[in-house]
Design a protein around this motif. Structure first.
Motif, PDB file in Angstrom:
ATOM      1  N   GLU A   1      38.352  44.739  67.135  1.00 56.67           N
ATOM      2  CA  GLU A   1      38.572  45.369  65.820  1.00 56.67           C
ATOM      3  C   GLU A   1      37.679  46.703  66.014  1.00 56.67           C
ATOM      4  OE1 GLU A   1      37.105  43.104  62.962  1.00 56.67           O
ATOM      5  OE2 GLU A   1      34.916  42.948  63.513  1.00 56.67           O
TER       6      GLU A   1
ATOM      7  N   LYS B   1      33.891  44.581  69.641  1.00 52.11           N
ATOM      8  CA  LYS B   1      33.565  43.510  68.828  1.00 52.11           C
ATOM      9  C   LYS B   1      35.092  42.922  68.454  1.00 52.11           C
ATOM     10  CE  LYS B   1      29.322  43.533  67.098  1.00 52.11           C
ATOM     11  NZ  LYS B   1      28.440  42.143  67.026  1.00 52.11           N
TER      12      LYS B   1
ATOM     13  N   ARG C   1      38.156  40.426  66.952  1.00 47.14           N
ATOM     14  CA  ARG C   1      38.547  40.118  65.631  1.00 47.14           C
ATOM     15  C   ARG C   1      38.095  38.795  65.527  1.00 47.14           C
ATOM     16  NH1 ARG C   1      42.288  43.266  63.231  1.00 47.14           N
ATOM     17  NH2 ARG C   1      43.244  45.130  64.881  1.00 47.14           N
ATOM     18  N   GLN C   2      37.733  38.413  64.085  1.00 47.57           N
ATOM     19  CA  GLN C   2      37.329  37.039  63.794  1.00 47.57           C
ATOM     20  C   GLN C   2      38.710  36.364  63.344  1.00 47.57           C
ATOM     21  OE1 GLN C   2      34.067  35.742  63.200  1.00 47.57           O
ATOM     22  NE2 GLN C   2      33.224  37.767  63.703  1.00 47.57           N
ATOM     23  N   GLY C   3      38.761  34.963  63.800  1.00 52.14           N
ATOM     24  CA  GLY C   3      39.883  34.086  63.418  1.00 52.14           C
ATOM     25  C   GLY C   3      41.120  34.262  63.990  1.00 52.14           C
TER      26      GLY C   3
ATOM     27  N   PRO D   1      40.892  28.662  69.692  1.00 47.93           N
ATOM     28  CA  PRO D   1      39.952  29.971  68.936  1.00 47.93           C
ATOM     29  C   PRO D   1      39.923  30.876  70.377  1.00 47.93           C
ATOM     30  CG  PRO D   1      39.051  28.253  68.090  1.00 47.93           C
ATOM     31  CD  PRO D   1      39.970  27.630  69.323  1.00 47.93           C
TER      32      PRO D   1
ATOM     33  N   THR E   1      37.548  33.529  72.035  1.00 48.50           N
ATOM     34  CA  THR E   1      36.127  33.812  72.306  1.00 48.50           C
ATOM     35  C   THR E   1      35.913  34.806  73.156  1.00 48.50           C
ATOM     36  OG1 THR E   1      35.464  32.379  74.087  1.00 48.50           O
ATOM     37  CG2 THR E   1      35.674  31.301  71.645  1.00 48.50           C
TER      38      THR E   1
ATOM     39  N   ASP F   1      27.982  36.999  72.160  1.00 52.12           N
ATOM     40  CA  ASP F   1      28.213  35.806  71.271  1.00 52.12           C
ATOM     41  C   ASP F   1      29.764  35.476  71.241  1.00 52.12           C
ATOM     42  OD1 ASP F   1      29.348  37.558  69.096  1.00 52.12           O
ATOM     43  OD2 ASP F   1      27.394  37.996  68.484  1.00 52.12           O
TER      44      ASP F   1
ATOM     45  N   HIS G   1      31.981  36.598  69.654  1.00 57.07           N
ATOM     46  CA  HIS G   1      32.915  37.841  69.132  1.00 57.07           C
ATOM     47  C   HIS G   1      32.170  39.195  69.558  1.00 57.07           C
ATOM     48  CE1 HIS G   1      33.980  34.568  66.448  1.00 57.07           C
ATOM     49  NE2 HIS G   1      35.396  34.826  66.583  1.00 57.07           N
ATOM     50  N   THR G   2      31.408  39.148  70.653  1.00 58.54           N
ATOM     51  CA  THR G   2      30.902  40.464  70.957  1.00 58.54           C
ATOM     52  C   THR G   2      30.904  40.381  72.605  1.00 58.54           C
ATOM     53  OG1 THR G   2      29.450  40.468  69.388  1.00 58.54           O
ATOM     54  CG2 THR G   2      28.854  41.946  70.987  1.00 58.54           C
TER      55      THR G   2
ATOM     56  N   TRP H   1      47.546  36.699  64.747  1.00 62.64           N
ATOM     57  CA  TRP H   1      46.945  37.348  63.955  1.00 62.64           C
ATOM     58  C   TRP H   1      47.351  38.684  63.087  1.00 62.64           C
ATOM     59  CZ3 TRP H   1      45.704  42.501  65.064  1.00 62.64           C
ATOM     60  CH2 TRP H   1      45.931  42.845  66.496  1.00 62.64           C
TER      61      TRP H   1
END
Length: 530
Positions: A82, A95, A97-99, A107, A109, A144, A146-147, A214
């Protein structure tokens, strides 16, 4: 040929009784939307990391996503990432996207991203590897879930652009998978707008909508891609209603299609720019002689005045209108308008045959010289006619010109071996500094510069500016340097720009597509209209 005039087919599925429908005493039928596309080139593998060729890349976008994407006009936009930023000249942060989930529900990652960036280097026997987009990365870190941090050995601004070519696969599905596992669909698990359904190599591919995607929900429940490499059968399939959309419409049929009320044409200027490469390194060039056929004492193509004369001798608008049947626009730059680094200050060289003769005389060639020019006859739009037409223009200013065109399979090998004096090449890229590095950079096998610089043009100022652009992590500074590099290279006529090709799609009535600068055909960007 019979023509179907209906809107996109919507075939009823088995009706479902919904609670609201029961209360209303009525049945609400669901509808399915199918799309059929005629492709002009074969998709040789469904493994998104196996071979770096356009047809395979275009299909991969239906199943997978990249961290960074390019829009229809070639601008970088967020994909699975994102946002992104340079933390330092050698460290980039992305970074996620979440979800986001893969089509099997797993998911997404940062570990999937790191795995996907590592995977191209593990592919065995790739005929066209993707490693040129990942070699700059010397370290990858999943900070992490999402990073992601990516490290380069030196400052490297175009990293986000490189990443539009690396599709993210599921580590769970692909960790021990072979290319054949992708071709069978076993490992073909992505986050893209569609899911794999069937693959008949050399014939067709089928996908269905990925309800877990998404992004924007594609309109089509099912998409069928048919491989129709020859122009006539591809067009016949459209007119017979066997496909809804075709790409690469044969130029000879455009006039007829424009009068057909059941067909819509979509056109877009593409990233593919055609230009002439000139021998600028030999004192005696193999296909340059006097009018008696004897080698000249010096190579006239090394003289800027001669290159300027040749450029002025070419009537680009006439070339576009006649030889290219309107499927191009005259070029002044080495990249198409809108591409990163395009220099608006460089104007198309005006057709000026009298000025060309004066420049030739100033350079010591008042009677011209003789030249053989080379090009392909099966690679670009009407390429053989383009070469013939340019020869006619040069003849008119005293350069007696012969033509030698060849199939691309023969031509490229000889051109890259520097066998020609004056040769046609088409090039597509989303950044001017990328193009200049390959086309006008001083050839150096250790750095990979000048890999397509057939004429061995060399200008230290161009090299300096291109290197500065590639090292700039601030986009504005990078583009400023890229534009300046293009200005220096093209003022010096490192190459002679000819034209930017147009891509053309034909669609049955009821369908619409805006086209793309990269010439790709994306089902998720095709829509129905009423």
């Amino acid at each position: 040929m019979p023509q179907h005039t209906s809107s996109p087919r919507r075939s009823p599925r088995l009706p479902r009784l919904l609670l609201g429908a029961l209360l209303a005493g009525a049945l609400l039928p669901a509808w399915a939307a199918d799309l059929r596309i005629g492709l002009s080139s074969d998709v040789t593998s469904l493994d998104p990391h196996f071979v770096n060729i356009a047809p395979n890349i275009a299909f991969s976008d239906h199943i997978f996503d990249t961290l960074v994407k390019s829009d229809a006009k070639g601008k970088l936009v967020p994909g699975l990432a994102e946002s992104w930023r340079a933390l330092s000249p050698t460290t980039w942060e992305f970074k996620l996207r979440q979800g986001v989930v893969f089509s099997d529900g797993t998911p997404l990652t940062a570990e999937d991203v790191v795995f996907s960036l590592d995977r191209p280097a593990t592919i065995q026997n790739s005929p066209g590897p993707f490693t040129s987009y990942t070699n700059q990365i010397v370290k990858k870190e999943a900070i992490d879930a999402h990073t992601v941090h990516l490290h380069t050995a030196s400052a490297y601004g175009p990293l986000p652009l490189d990443l539009i070519s690396i599709y993210v696969v599921s580590k769970k599905a692909a960790e021990n998978a072979t290319t054949e596992d992708f071709n069978t669909g076993k490992a073909l698990i992505g986050t893209g707008p569609f899911k794999f359904a069937a693959f008949r190599k050399g014939e067709s591919i089928e996908v269905t909508r990925n309800e877990r995607h998404w992004g924007k929900r594609p309109e089509w429940d099912k998409v069928s891609f048919r491989i129709l490499a020859s122009g006539a059968p591809r067009l016949s399939a459209l007119l017979a209603g066997d496909v809804d959309v075709i790409e690469n419409v044969p130029a000879a049929d455009l006039a007829r299609l424009k009068t057909n009320s059941q067909v819509t044409l979509a056109q877009h200027t593409t990233w593919r720019t055609l230009f002439w490469q000139l021998d600028q390194f030999r004192d005696q060039s193999p296909f340059v002689t006097d009018h008696a056929g004897k080698p000249l004492d010096k190579n006239p193509l090394k003289d800027l005045r001669v290159r300027q004369a040749i450029s002025k001798a070419i009537n680009r608008q006439a070339l576009v209108d006649r030889s290219l049947e309107g499927l191009a626009v005259p070029a002044s730059n080495i990249n198409a308008p809108g591409i990163f680094g395009y220099n608006d200050a460089i104007k198309v060289d005006a057709y000026d045959p009298e000025g060309a003769r004066k420049l030739l005389a100033e350079a010591g060639y008042p009677d011209g010289f003789s030249l053989t020019i080379h090009g392909t006859n099966n690679r670009y739009i009407n390429d053989e006619q383009v070469v013939q037409t340019v020869a006619q223009f040069l003849n008119r200013v005293g350069i007696r010109t012969k033509v030698d065109t060849q199939p691309v399979a023969t031509y490229f090998g000889k051109a890259r071996a520097h066998e020609y004096s004056f040769a046609l090449l088409g090039w597509g890229s989303l950044a001017a500094d990328f193009t200049l590095r390959s086309i006008a950079g001083t050839p150096n096998p250790d750095t990979g510069w000048g890999t397509w610089n057939w004429g061995k043009y060399s200008n230290p100022k161009v090299d300096e500016l291109v290197a500065g652009a590639l090292a700039a992590v601030e986009p504005a500074e990078r583009e400023r340097l890229a534009r300046e590099a293009a200005g220096v290279a093209l003022t010096d006529l490192a190459v002679i720009p000819s034209h930017h090709q147009l891509a053309t799609w034909a669609l049955r009535k009821g369908f619409a597509y805006d086209g793309r600068i990269d010439e790709f055909t994306f089902a998720h960007e095709i829509r129905s209209v009423r």
